[in-house]
Design a protein around this motif. Structure first.
Motif, PDB file in Angstrom:
ATOM      1  N   LYS A 281      -1.439 -39.431  -1.522  1.00  0.00           N
ATOM      2  CA  LYS A 281      -0.296 -40.343  -1.539  1.00  0.00           C
ATOM      3  C   LYS A 281      -0.509 -41.471  -0.523  1.00  0.00           C
ATOM      4  CE  LYS A 281       1.086 -37.495  -4.544  1.00  0.00           C
ATOM      5  NZ  LYS A 281       0.035 -36.675  -5.168  1.00  0.00           N
ATOM      6  N   VAL A 282      -1.150 -41.152   0.598  1.00  0.00           N
ATOM      7  CA  VAL A 282      -1.417 -42.192   1.602  1.00  0.00           C
ATOM      8  C   VAL A 282      -2.443 -43.195   1.060  1.00  0.00           C
ATOM      9  CG1 VAL A 282      -2.447 -42.612   3.883  1.00  0.00           C
ATOM     10  CG2 VAL A 282      -0.696 -40.849   3.617  1.00  0.00           C
ATOM     11  N   ILE A 283      -3.470 -42.709   0.356  1.00  0.00           N
ATOM     12  CA  ILE A 283      -4.441 -43.637  -0.252  1.00  0.00           C
ATOM     13  C   ILE A 283      -3.695 -44.629  -1.148  1.00  0.00           C
ATOM     14  CG2 ILE A 283      -6.273 -43.861  -1.991  1.00  0.00           C
ATOM     15  CD1 ILE A 283      -7.419 -41.231  -1.074  1.00  0.00           C
ATOM     16  N   ALA A 284      -2.862 -44.095  -2.028  1.00  0.00           N
ATOM     17  CA  ALA A 284      -2.170 -44.967  -2.988  1.00  0.00           C
ATOM     18  C   ALA A 284      -1.225 -45.923  -2.251  1.00  0.00           C
ATOM     19  CB  ALA A 284      -1.399 -44.127  -4.000  1.00  0.00           C
ATOM     20  N   ASP A 285      -0.591 -45.425  -1.202  1.00  0.00           N
ATOM     21  CA  ASP A 285       0.331 -46.286  -0.455  1.00  0.00           C
ATOM     22  C   ASP A 285      -0.412 -47.431   0.227  1.00  0.00           C
ATOM     23  OD1 ASP A 285       3.025 -46.837   0.605  1.00  0.00           O
ATOM     24  OD2 ASP A 285       2.059 -46.464   2.537  1.00  0.00           O
ATOM     25  N   VAL A 286      -1.579 -47.138   0.788  1.00  0.00           N
ATOM     26  CA  VAL A 286      -2.328 -48.201   1.473  1.00  0.00           C
ATOM     27  C   VAL A 286      -2.801 -49.247   0.457  1.00  0.00           C
ATOM     28  CG1 VAL A 286      -4.368 -48.738   2.859  1.00  0.00           C
ATOM     29  CG2 VAL A 286      -2.982 -46.730   3.399  1.00  0.00           C
ATOM     30  N   ILE A 287      -3.231 -48.784  -0.704  1.00  0.00           N
ATOM     31  CA  ILE A 287      -3.643 -49.752  -1.731  1.00  0.00           C
ATOM     32  C   ILE A 287      -2.430 -50.581  -2.163  1.00  0.00           C
ATOM     33  CG2 ILE A 287      -4.598 -50.048  -4.057  1.00  0.00           C
ATOM     34  CD1 ILE A 287      -6.280 -47.518  -3.572  1.00  0.00           C
ATOM     35  N   ALA A 288      -1.287 -49.918  -2.361  1.00  0.00           N
ATOM     36  CA  ALA A 288      -0.072 -50.645  -2.786  1.00  0.00           C
ATOM     37  C   ALA A 288       0.329 -51.685  -1.729  1.00  0.00           C
ATOM     38  CB  ALA A 288       1.070 -49.666  -3.023  1.00  0.00           C
ATOM     39  N   ARG A 289       0.341 -51.244  -0.468  1.00  0.00           N
ATOM     40  CA  ARG A 289       0.734 -52.179   0.595  1.00  0.00           C
ATOM     41  C   ARG A 289      -0.266 -53.320   0.722  1.00  0.00           C
ATOM     42  NH1 ARG A 289       4.326 -50.260   4.900  1.00  0.00           N
ATOM     43  NH2 ARG A 289       4.999 -48.128   4.497  1.00  0.00           N
ATOM     44  N   SER A 290      -1.571 -53.010   0.559  1.00  0.00           N
ATOM     45  CA  SER A 290      -2.529 -54.103   0.754  1.00  0.00           C
ATOM     46  C   SER A 290      -2.417 -55.132  -0.364  1.00  0.00           C
ATOM     47  CB  SER A 290      -3.955 -53.615   0.953  1.00  0.00           C
ATOM     48  OG  SER A 290      -4.250 -52.563   0.135  1.00  0.00           O
ATOM     49  N   ARG A 291      -2.177 -54.667  -1.592  1.00  0.00           N
ATOM     50  CA  ARG A 291      -2.012 -55.652  -2.674  1.00  0.00           C
ATOM     51  C   ARG A 291      -0.775 -56.504  -2.442  1.00  0.00           C
ATOM     52  NH1 ARG A 291      -6.531 -55.303  -6.312  1.00  0.00           N
ATOM     53  NH2 ARG A 291      -7.544 -53.494  -5.425  1.00  0.00           N
ATOM     54  N   ARG A 292       0.293 -55.884  -1.953  1.00  0.00           N
ATOM     55  CA  ARG A 292       1.489 -56.691  -1.668  1.00  0.00           C
ATOM     56  C   ARG A 292       1.181 -57.694  -0.570  1.00  0.00           C
ATOM     57  NH1 ARG A 292       4.345 -51.516  -1.431  1.00  0.00           N
ATOM     58  NH2 ARG A 292       5.117 -51.032  -3.513  1.00  0.00           N
ATOM     59  N   SER A 293       0.460 -57.217   0.456  1.00  0.00           N
ATOM     60  CA  SER A 293       0.113 -58.101   1.565  1.00  0.00           C
ATOM     61  C   SER A 293      -0.731 -59.276   1.070  1.00  0.00           C
ATOM     62  CB  SER A 293      -0.638 -57.293   2.630  1.00  0.00           C
ATOM     63  OG  SER A 293      -1.083 -58.115   3.658  1.00  0.00           O
ATOM     64  N   LEU A 294      -1.561 -59.007   0.061  1.00  0.00           N
ATOM     65  CA  LEU A 294      -2.414 -60.076  -0.487  1.00  0.00           C
ATOM     66  C   LEU A 294      -1.675 -60.927  -1.518  1.00  0.00           C
ATOM     67  CD1 LEU A 294      -5.688 -57.975  -0.764  1.00  0.00           C
ATOM     68  CD2 LEU A 294      -5.344 -59.967   0.713  1.00  0.00           C
ATOM     69  N   GLY A 295      -0.391 -60.674  -1.677  1.00  0.00           N
ATOM     70  CA  GLY A 295       0.426 -61.578  -2.486  1.00  0.00           C
ATOM     71  C   GLY A 295       0.722 -61.112  -3.899  1.00  0.00           C
ATOM     72  N   GLN A 296       0.275 -59.891  -4.230  1.00  0.00           N
ATOM     73  CA  GLN A 296       0.533 -59.418  -5.589  1.00  0.00           C
ATOM     74  C   GLN A 296       1.856 -58.665  -5.640  1.00  0.00           C
ATOM     75  OE1 GLN A 296      -3.418 -57.572  -6.233  1.00  0.00           O
ATOM     76  NE2 GLN A 296      -2.987 -57.860  -8.400  1.00  0.00           N
TER      77      GLN A 296
ATOM     78  N   VAL B 201      -3.275 -60.858  15.190  1.00  0.00           N
ATOM     79  CA  VAL B 201      -4.085 -60.763  13.963  1.00  0.00           C
ATOM     80  C   VAL B 201      -4.275 -59.296  13.570  1.00  0.00           C
ATOM     81  CG1 VAL B 201      -6.380 -61.194  12.972  1.00  0.00           C
ATOM     82  CG2 VAL B 201      -5.266 -62.948  14.403  1.00  0.00           C
ATOM     83  N   LEU B 202      -4.527 -58.455  14.572  1.00  0.00           N
ATOM     84  CA  LEU B 202      -4.722 -57.023  14.278  1.00  0.00           C
ATOM     85  C   LEU B 202      -3.476 -56.422  13.641  1.00  0.00           C
ATOM     86  CD1 LEU B 202      -6.727 -55.915  17.436  1.00  0.00           C
ATOM     87  CD2 LEU B 202      -7.504 -55.779  15.055  1.00  0.00           C
ATOM     88  N   ALA B 203      -2.302 -56.822  14.128  1.00  0.00           N
ATOM     89  CA  ALA B 203      -1.059 -56.293  13.547  1.00  0.00           C
ATOM     90  C   ALA B 203      -1.028 -56.589  12.045  1.00  0.00           C
ATOM     91  CB  ALA B 203       0.158 -56.899  14.234  1.00  0.00           C
ATOM     92  N   VAL B 204      -1.451 -57.781  11.659  1.00  0.00           N
ATOM     93  CA  VAL B 204      -1.416 -58.169  10.245  1.00  0.00           C
ATOM     94  C   VAL B 204      -2.453 -57.360   9.438  1.00  0.00           C
ATOM     95  CG1 VAL B 204      -1.706 -60.070   8.611  1.00  0.00           C
ATOM     96  CG2 VAL B 204      -0.616 -60.477  10.847  1.00  0.00           C
ATOM     97  N   LEU B 205      -3.672 -57.240   9.990  1.00  0.00           N
ATOM     98  CA  LEU B 205      -4.722 -56.515   9.257  1.00  0.00           C
ATOM     99  C   LEU B 205      -4.375 -55.032   9.124  1.00  0.00           C
ATOM    100  CD1 LEU B 205      -8.020 -58.032  10.763  1.00  0.00           C
ATOM    101  CD2 LEU B 205      -6.576 -58.899   8.918  1.00  0.00           C
ATOM    102  N   LEU B 206      -3.670 -54.502  10.128  1.00  0.00           N
ATOM    103  CA  LEU B 206      -3.379 -53.072  10.123  1.00  0.00           C
ATOM    104  C   LEU B 206      -2.176 -52.683   9.288  1.00  0.00           C
ATOM    105  CD1 LEU B 206      -4.002 -52.269  13.878  1.00  0.00           C
ATOM    106  CD2 LEU B 206      -5.216 -51.285  11.925  1.00  0.00           C
ATOM    107  N   TRP B 207      -1.394 -53.680   8.891  1.00  0.00           N
ATOM    108  CA  TRP B 207      -0.115 -53.383   8.226  1.00  0.00           C
ATOM    109  C   TRP B 207      -0.226 -52.365   7.088  1.00  0.00           C
ATOM    110  CZ3 TRP B 207       4.879 -53.005   7.714  1.00  0.00           C
ATOM    111  CH2 TRP B 207       5.444 -53.010   6.444  1.00  0.00           C
TER     112      TRP B 207
END
Ligand code: ME8
Length: 506
Positions: free
Chosen positions: A26-41, A446-452
């Motif tokens: 579930k954490v894998i899927a959450d990180v992928i979901a959050r990263s896509r949102r962070s990238l604007g999707q 910058v790290l705060a943003v990359l780590l989100w």
């Protein structure tokens, strides 16, 4: 509006409490979901529970509850668990929900009407534990069945079958033409090997009510319920259909564990083809965790309780360890010593120390007021951001963390090289100290943003300690220069408190 990025996890059997494997996926899927949102999707993230079938019926019986009561009580625990993991799922499916059952029945009716099913009498062997039929060829050389099947009984019964075999060559061609459909590559090769070296048996998709009644009734024959996997796989499509305005189907990624590849990479694509639906774009297969080199097992007591770990170390320490320790694919080995050592080295001494000393020095030497911008670490930060962006797009979560820690280490090294505590003692070095303090504070931002996507709580704390409002949840905020001269930061506080060494046994 473009179609949202649709990501799912396996739905967990509701026959016990969540364990490390469930949490990891579930954490894998959450990180992928959050990263896509962070990238604007736009993203739609689905997880949930698999509530029908024999395993659940037996567990309910053992708990002296009706299956529905049993599932309702457990669902509350699992929903609380999803919150504990800070999953950003957009929906939570339970296969006993009317919206899912009605959709599953409509699929069954459609396939039945299209002549995809037939009824036949089966005579053979059955493993109740694995809810699967076995054949002579499944016997081991000594004539017995593998103990993992549990007690195997002889059986003669009528059931409905789905014509899988007809689609075998089509599936081989599809997988060959779409190299990223099953990832990692070695899982794809395993599936291709299996399909090329075996003839697909038709799939039994029903169970007689007389033997199992905890399932979705077949709409065309009330003497039968739907086999649990046919019901469970359909969740990905039933919940997509429950949000028609989003046009979610096909899914972009199904995140699953290595033991259920055949269901997702063979049965599910063929079901979809028969339904006339497009296939998911990717099946992303993760490995399994062991503990101390041995299989995780409730009966031997070799378990990791994710809730206890989160309680003791914090959610972000848990999320960090599972993703940093194990790439998506191979099996991993959890050791408490390994966990402790990553916590100490990478979180407390690495990231935590960097943020704490950077902000504390800015507070002490400049009353927390950000000096004029300087670009000394800008290229390092841009390199980490570029690498992380590219790696997130490929779901390479472990490598992305390595890249982010490249920047953490570079900045800690910069503190040691520039020695701001020495500069502070010499008034002639005031301008140099300004530069160093700016570079450190801006690197923390910058790290705060990359780590989100990975450590949302920590990332939010770093932002707050920097006195920034809003959330570091948009990747574009990682561009160098976000902190402006004169900005007042907040209060520094340790992000990862140091833990005492465990007491040695006497
Ligand atoms: O299989 N390490 O449910 P489930 C990592 N209901 N992952 C693990 C693991 C471990 N030690 N143990 C289990 C089911 N998993 C079905 C799925 S989907 C339409 C239906 C993973 O509760 C496992 O590989 O047995 C699977 O992906 C997930 O946990 C749920 O397992």
């Amino acid at each position: 509006m473009s179609k949202p990025f649709y990501i799912t996890t396996a739905i967990d059997y509701s026959n016990g409490q969540p364990h490390i494997g469930h949490a990891y996926e579930k954490v894998i899927a959450d990180v992928i979901a959050r990263s896509r949102r962070s990238l604007g999707q736009e993203v739609f993230f689905l997880t949930g529970l698999d509530e029908h079938g024999q395993k659940v019926q037996q567990a309910a019986l053992a708990a002296k509850k009706s299956p529905q009561e049993y599932c309702d009580a457990l669902a509350a625990d699992w929903l609380a668990f999803a919150q504990k993991l800070e999953l950003t799922n957009n929906d939570f499916v339970r296969t006993t929900q009317p919206r899912h059952k009605a959709f599953a029945q409509s699929v069954l009716s459609q396939l039945h009407a299209a002549g995809q099913f037939y009824k036949a009498t089966y005579t053979g062997f059955y493993s109740a534990k694995e809810e699967t039929f076995l054949m002579e060829k499944d016997r081991r050389p000594d004539g017995t069945f593998d103990p993992s099947y549990g007690p195997v009984t002889e059986l003669k019964e009528d059931n409905y079958y789905f014509k899988l075999g007809e689609h075998q060559q089509w599936l081989i061609d599809y997988i060959e033409a779409n190299p990223t459909f099953i990832q990692p590559d070695y899982r794809r090769n395993e599936v291709l090997g299996f399909l090329k070296n075996n003839t697909l048996e038709d799939l039994c998709i029903s169970r007689p009510v007389a033997r199992l009644n905890w399932g979705i009734p077949l709409p065309f024959d009330p003497e039968f319920v739907t086999w649990v996997w046919f019901d469970a796989l359909v969740n990905y499509a039933s919940i997509a259909a429950a949000h028609p305005e989003l046009a979610l189907w096909p899914a972009d990624i199904h995140v699953i564990g290595k033991d259920i590849v055949k269901f997702h990479a063979v049965y599910w694509p063929i079901m979809l083809k028969a339904m006339g639906q497009p296939l998911p774009k990717q099946i992303l297969v993760h490995g399994w965790w062991q503990k101390d080199g041995a299989r995780i097992s409730k009966s031997t007591g070799n378990v990791i309780d994710p809730i206890a770990v989160i309680h003791e170390w914090g959610l972000d320490a848990f999320r960090f360890y599972v993703l940093r320790e194990l790439d998506i694919g191979p099996d991993g080995n959890w050791t408490d010593a390994g966990f402790r050592s990553r916590y100490q080295a990478e979180l407390a001494n690495g990231l935590g120390n960097l943020v704490n000393r950077s902000l504390s020095m800015l507070k002490r030497y400049r009353q927390g007021i950000v000096p004029a911008p300087s670009n000394e670490l800008a290229a390092d930060a841009a390199k980490a951001a570029d690498e992380t962006r590219a790696l997130l797009r490929q779901n390479q979560l472990q490598s992305a963390l390595q890249s982010i820690w490249g920047l953490v280490n570079r900045a800690n090294q910069y503190v040691d090289q520039t020695a701001p505590f020495k500069l502070a003692k010499d008034p002639a070095q005031a301008a140099r100290l300004d530069e160093v303090l700016y570079n450190l504070a801006e690197t923390c931002r910058v790290l705060a943003v990359l780590l989100w996507p990975f450590l949302p709580g920590t990332s939010t704390k770093i932002y707050a300690q920097l006195g920034l409002t809003g959330s570091p949840d948009q990747f574009d905020l990682s561009r160098w220069g976000g902190l402006t001269a004169g900005h007042a930061i907040g209060e520094p506080a340790p992000l990862f408190p140091r833990k005492d060494e465990p007491k040695k046994e006497a």
